[in-house]
Design an enzyme around this catalytic site. Sequence first.
Site, mmCIF file in Angstrom:
data_model
loop_
_atom_site.group_PDB
_atom_site.id
_atom_site.type_symbol
_atom_site.label_atom_id
_atom_site.label_comp_id
_atom_site.label_asym_id
_atom_site.label_seq_id
_atom_site.Cartn_x
_atom_site.Cartn_y
_atom_site.Cartn_z
ATOM 1 C CE LYS A 1 -5.104 -6.961 -2.369
ATOM 2 N NZ LYS A 1 -4.169 -6.308 -1.451
ATOM 3 C CG HIS B 1 -1.878 -1.163 1.223
ATOM 4 N ND1 HIS B 1 -2.862 -1.352 0.273
ATOM 5 C CD2 HIS B 1 -1.948 -2.225 2.058
ATOM 6 C CE1 HIS B 1 -3.513 -2.471 0.539
ATOM 7 N NE2 HIS B 1 -2.978 -3.023 1.607
ATOM 8 C CG HIS C 1 -6.269 -4.593 7.271
ATOM 9 N ND1 HIS C 1 -6.359 -5.444 6.194
ATOM 10 C CD2 HIS C 1 -7.506 -4.072 7.448
ATOM 11 C CE1 HIS C 1 -7.618 -5.434 5.740
ATOM 12 N NE2 HIS C 1 -8.322 -4.610 6.485
ATOM 13 C CG PHE C 2 -5.658 0.395 2.711
ATOM 14 C CD1 PHE C 2 -5.179 1.682 2.846
ATOM 15 C CD2 PHE C 2 -6.773 0.187 1.920
ATOM 16 C CE1 PHE C 2 -5.800 2.746 2.200
ATOM 17 C CE2 PHE C 2 -7.408 1.237 1.277
ATOM 18 C CZ PHE C 2 -6.913 2.520 1.418
ATOM 19 C CG ASP C 3 -11.314 -2.080 6.600
ATOM 20 O OD1 ASP C 3 -11.204 -3.310 6.690
ATOM 21 O OD2 ASP C 3 -12.409 -1.474 6.560
#
Length: 149
Positions: A65, A37, A140-142
């Site tokens: 992805k 990210h 974590h990128f939500d």
Amino acid sequence: MMMPFKGSGLVLLTFLVSVLALGAYCAPTYKNFLTQHYDNPKSNVGKQYCDAMMKKRGLDKPACKEVNSFIHDTKNNIKAVCTASGGKDYGNGLRISLHPFSVTTCKHKGGSTRPPCRYSDNKSSRYIVIACNEKGEPVHFDESIIVTV
């Protein structure tokens, strides 16, 4: 007299060790977050930014992805979202940034899910929602929320 770990006990012990090992292996890390990210300054990879970046970062293997976002800001500014000075609680262990970031989101165009992968891109200013570890690092990128004027 009962023998320890006889029969199903040994199977249970093996299962528990496997689960613990897998959990340690699969735990999200700051390094993985950066690989997936972080892109600052935004890489100059030509017209097909998302196609190139997804391949360069290995996000096209073993399958394409579906969606991935790249944040174009400093590591310190992104890490600040994990603190009161840069972010606030968003529920479920997540934090939302207090200020918008420049973000490019890459979306798979469909078709084959196997490489070569083709992506569309959308760059805009957005608030980011992330999860942080106990060290105050994003892991974590939500999601991201586009800034509306």
